[in-house]
Design an enzyme around this catalytic site. Sequence first.
Site, PDB file in Angstrom:
ATOM      1  N   HIS A  38      36.203  -5.801  -3.014  1.00 14.86           N
ATOM      2  CA  HIS A  38      34.356  -6.038  -3.315  1.00 14.86           C
ATOM      3  C   HIS A  38      34.858  -7.307  -4.133  1.00 14.86           C
ATOM      4  CE1 HIS A  38      31.315  -5.148  -0.095  1.00 14.86           C
ATOM      5  NE2 HIS A  38      31.962  -5.033  -0.110  1.00 14.86           N
ATOM      6  N   GLU A 105      31.015 -10.691   3.961  1.00 17.72           N
ATOM      7  CA  GLU A 105      29.233 -10.554   3.079  1.00 17.72           C
ATOM      8  C   GLU A 105      29.523 -11.880   2.168  1.00 17.72           C
ATOM      9  OE1 GLU A 105      31.013  -7.387   2.741  1.00 17.72           O
ATOM     10  OE2 GLU A 105      30.412  -6.224   3.872  1.00 17.72           O
TER      11      GLU A 105
END
Length: 349
Positions: A38, A105
Amino acid sequence: MTVIGFHNSHEQVHPAALLEAVQHAEQVGFTAAMCSDHLTPWNPRQGHSGFAWSWLGAAMATTGLPFGAVNAPGQRYHPVIVAQAVATLGAMFPGRFWVALGSGEAMNEHVTGDKWPRKELRDARLRECVDVIRALLAGEEVSHEGLVTVDRARVYTLPDQQPALIAPAVSVETARRGADWADGLVTINQPHDKLRDMIAAYRDAGGQGKLILQVHVSWDSDPDRALALAHDQWRSNVFPPPLCWDLDSPAAFEQASAHVTPEGVTDAVRVSADLGQHAAWIAEYVELGFDDVYLHQVGGDQIAFLDAFGEKVLPRLDVTAPGPAVAIDPQGPAGPRRPEQEPHPAGIA
């Protein structure tokens, strides 16, 4: 026999502390590891964003564990860069690395300034990236024009065996769609009926390889604290798609989760102070057919969790070491798309 691995959450733990934790995980009996990739945490309280690929080199050099990572090629990462990273780890640590390739995402991908595509376009872009990565890992020179562009790329340092490319999925539809290219399936803990449906969809569509499960757990010797930890750290992760795909910042997730109660987190996180209960839950997932189960302690104290599970949980399970993490077929289940072929049609998943 089941592989029980340790999930390393870069969103929640400083990379130096996470390196210490994964080394400790091997010492207490965990037989594999995986990590997130991430740019941002899920909420401001998590507060970290270590770079997975730097950390993986250190972790693999200082343990004997096999590792996996979850990556989203196509926007923040160009697929050629992903292929080079996968090839290098595969060459340095033969049979010890796999990567799950997903559509991503918005919270991690919007930083490029490019538009966040509709889901069907993200899925089509992912498929193009998979084919580019497979061809590069096979030693080909690749040019490609489509939802991603590649100009005469080649990766020169290659592993002897291609690392496995795994399909990540949280829905039946995504599991079915990944079956024609993946070397295995990875998902997260969900209701048993949902997991059964996902496994069936993947296998019925011809999906091969391992079934891998990441299980979010919150353990503390104090049951109230176990629940409080889950609520503090993971209440931003209870939302189903498309919300979890499309919110674009930790602040947005924080706002969306403002009214989530502590009890509302227990569908997403296995919360208990009872180590026997945790062992029973893991055994249930094994009964469903999962080959590898990776445990993610959502609280910050990873060492206490590892010690407790190493002493009281792993001995209750039939734990084994995994086999080599390599592609089922060097060409992949569907074979790579050659550069001269038409790109994957936009909008078709």
